[in-house]
Design an enzyme around this catalytic site. Structure first.
Site, PDB file in Angstrom:
ATOM      1  N   ASP A  16     -61.899  56.813 -17.725  1.00 20.43           N
ATOM      2  CA  ASP A  16     -63.052  55.945 -17.490  1.00 20.43           C
ATOM      3  C   ASP A  16     -63.197  55.713 -15.994  1.00 20.43           C
ATOM      4  OD1 ASP A  16     -65.126  54.114 -17.868  1.00 20.43           O
ATOM      5  OD2 ASP A  16     -63.756  52.443 -18.184  1.00 20.43           O
ATOM      6  N   TYR A  21     -66.085  52.779  -8.052  1.00 18.70           N
ATOM      7  CA  TYR A  21     -64.638  52.561  -7.911  1.00 18.70           C
ATOM      8  C   TYR A  21     -64.148  53.216  -6.621  1.00 18.70           C
ATOM      9  CZ  TYR A  21     -64.722  51.318 -12.913  1.00 18.70           C
ATOM     10  OH  TYR A  21     -64.996  50.758 -14.134  1.00 18.70           O
TER      11      TYR A  21
END
Length: 90
Positions: A16, A21
């Protein structure tokens, strides 16, 4: 890479991610790790308006062009030709 190796060795295959990020670095790390074994993993990545939630203009937000560019950039970082699950912003 040690964490990813341990995860894969334990049978993990679902990764994921998001283009936000670490400003895309997470996708780059996963792309390097899975470069020769992509078929063994399922990639789920999220679109976050190019990592700039407050940006404005044609190349930002939920515009089709911005989302398409985000997909293309994620594909490059992940070193793959496809994303298994792509989640747009809510």
């Amino acid at each position: 890479m040690k964490i990813l190796s341990a995860y894969a060795d334990a049978g993990g295959n679902f990764i994921d991610l998001s283009d936000l990020y670490q400003f895309g670095e997470a996708e780059e790390i996963v792309g390097r790790f899975t470069a020769h074994s992509r078929h063994n993993f399922i990639f789920c990545t999220k679109y976050t308006a190019g990592g700039q939630p407050n940006a404005s203009g044609v190349n930002s937000g939920n515009h089709r062009k911005a989302m398409r560019q985000a997909v293309e950039e994620s594909l490059k970082r992940l070193k793959t030709e496809y994303i298994d699950v792509y989640i747009p912003p809510l």
